[in-house]
Design an enzyme around this catalytic site. Structure first.
Site, short mmCIF file in Angstrom:
data_model
loop_
_atom_site.label_atom_id
_atom_site.label_comp_id
_atom_site.label_asym_id
_atom_site.label_seq_id
_atom_site.Cartn_x
_atom_site.Cartn_y
_atom_site.Cartn_z
N HIS A 121 17.98 9.45 34.44
CA HIS A 121 18.13 9.11 35.86
C HIS A 121 19.42 8.34 36.12
CE1 HIS A 121 15.94 9.43 39.60
NE2 HIS A 121 16.17 8.16 39.90
N ASP B 246 16.70 14.02 33.11
CA ASP B 246 15.93 13.13 33.99
C ASP B 246 14.44 13.46 33.93
OD1 ASP B 246 15.45 11.15 35.94
OD2 ASP B 246 15.45 12.66 37.51
N SER C 295 18.91 9.34 43.73
CA SER C 295 17.53 8.86 43.66
C SER C 295 17.00 8.55 45.07
CB SER C 295 17.45 7.65 42.73
OG SER C 295 16.12 7.29 42.47
#
Length: 352
Positions: free
Chosen positions: A328, A295, A155
């Site tokens: 995620h 995601d 991320s």
């Protein structure tokens, strides 16, 4: 809210440390007269300083992601890092530094401005991902790291991986950006600023000793965890709907007691401004891009576009997709589904 101390970790599992840099000129023209960086490390640095792997944490995470003490919903890579694991601490020295502006022991808006003797608050200067990387580089120099085997992270941490690739192209053997892209999508700074300004306790960001934002942060965190796939993670742990709701609330409340609302904004601004798409040709290290099938922030459907951009820039790049329903959160919660690919890539390209 004060800058929090790093959690206590059992001896032999990880080592907590701090490093202070005397003065940092920032990309946007600001200046910090002192920058404190908190970090965790595992393993032993080789005498030549060339067996280190740098791991970068996510937007709301911290350096304890490389320990066995953190929760997978909070971004733990504990299944990936350790003796005999993909990032083998018997072989490599692994380090994760708390990002400049974050809340886990590094200089942020809650830190004291030496010019005023008060918390920086709203006057904390703007930070960019390049500044975060510059502090990490100074830390590595201080520790005696001469060359990195790899830089990896998920991320917002993955954004730092790309930044390392363009800012220090010859300093690492491999790059592994995970669930991210060369420009991070969806960072609406104006919306977050408006949300904060609507809170009576925000006080323009100068709320230290004057306002309590814990309830807001708890709501914000719980909503974010759901959006990023935490409910699916907990469902796979055999928790029913009511149990998942309680556990998400518990995790959110625990996070809200330690995270600073100003850090939320500082790092969000850095993420919104991050874009190295026009510098991809500067990357020299082989790169493994890892995305998660489910995601929503960086959908796997974007992989062909990202890979095409990397390849057209001359980057030696390959792609792996985590077949996970955890969105995620997948890089930590479904670590077993990609740890083999990570281990193979590091063995192939971690020449040092």
């Amino acid at each position: 809210m004060p800058t929090v101390a790093l959690p206590t970790i059992e001896a032999g599992e990880a080592v907590a440390g701090t490093f202070t840099l005397a003065g940092l000129k920032l990309q946007q023209g600001g200046f910090l007269p002192e920058v404190r960086t908190a970090y965790f490390s595992r393993g032993t640095l080789a005498p030549d300083g060339c067996n280190a792997i740098l791991v970068a944490h996510g937007y709301t995470g911290g350096p304890d992601m490389i320990t066995d003490a953190s929760h997978v919903v909070d971004g733990s890579w504990s299944e990936l890092i350790g003796p005999g694991r993909a990032i083998d601490t018997d072989r490599w020295f692994v380090i994760c530094a708390n990002a400049l502006g974050s809340s886990y022991g590094s200089t942020n808006a809650a830190s004291i401005d030496p010019a005023t003797g008060q918390p920086w608050g709203s006057s904390f200067p703007e930070v960019r991902v390049a500044d975060i990387v510059a502090v990490q580089k100074a830390l590595l120099d201080h520790l005696g790291v001469k060359h990195l085997v790899a830089v990896t992270g998920h991320s917002f941490g993955g954004a730092q991986v790309f930044q390392w690739g363009v800012d220090h192209p010859h300093f690492m053997d491999a790059l592994v950006p995970v669930i991210c892209a060369p420009a991070m999508p969806g960072a609406d700074v104006a919306a977050l600023q408006a949300e904060l300004q609507a809170l009576p306790d925000w006080r323009g960001g100068d709320y230290y000793g004057r306002g309590d934002l814990t309830a807001y942060l708890t709501r914000k965190r719980a909503s974010g965890l759901r959006a990023f796939g935490a409910d699916a993670v907990l469902a796979d742990q055999s928790l029913d709907t009511e149990q998942r709701t309680r556990e998400l609330q518990r995790l959110a409340a625990e996070w809200a007691r330690t995270f600073d609302a100003n850090s939320l904004l500082i790092l969000f601004r850095a993420m919104a401004a991050f874009d190295v798409r026009d510098r991809l040709g500067e990357i020299r290290a082989p790169l493994l891009l890892v995305l998660s099938r489910s995601d929503k922030l960086v959908p796997a459907a974007k992989a062909p576009l990202i890979m095409a951009a990397l390849e057209s820039a001359g980057v030696d790049a390959r792609y792996f997709e985590i077949d996970s329903d955890h969105g995620h959160c997948a890089s930590g919660s479904d670590a077993a589904k990609w740890s083999g690919a990570l281990a193979d890539f590091l063995r192939a390209h971690g020449r040092r």
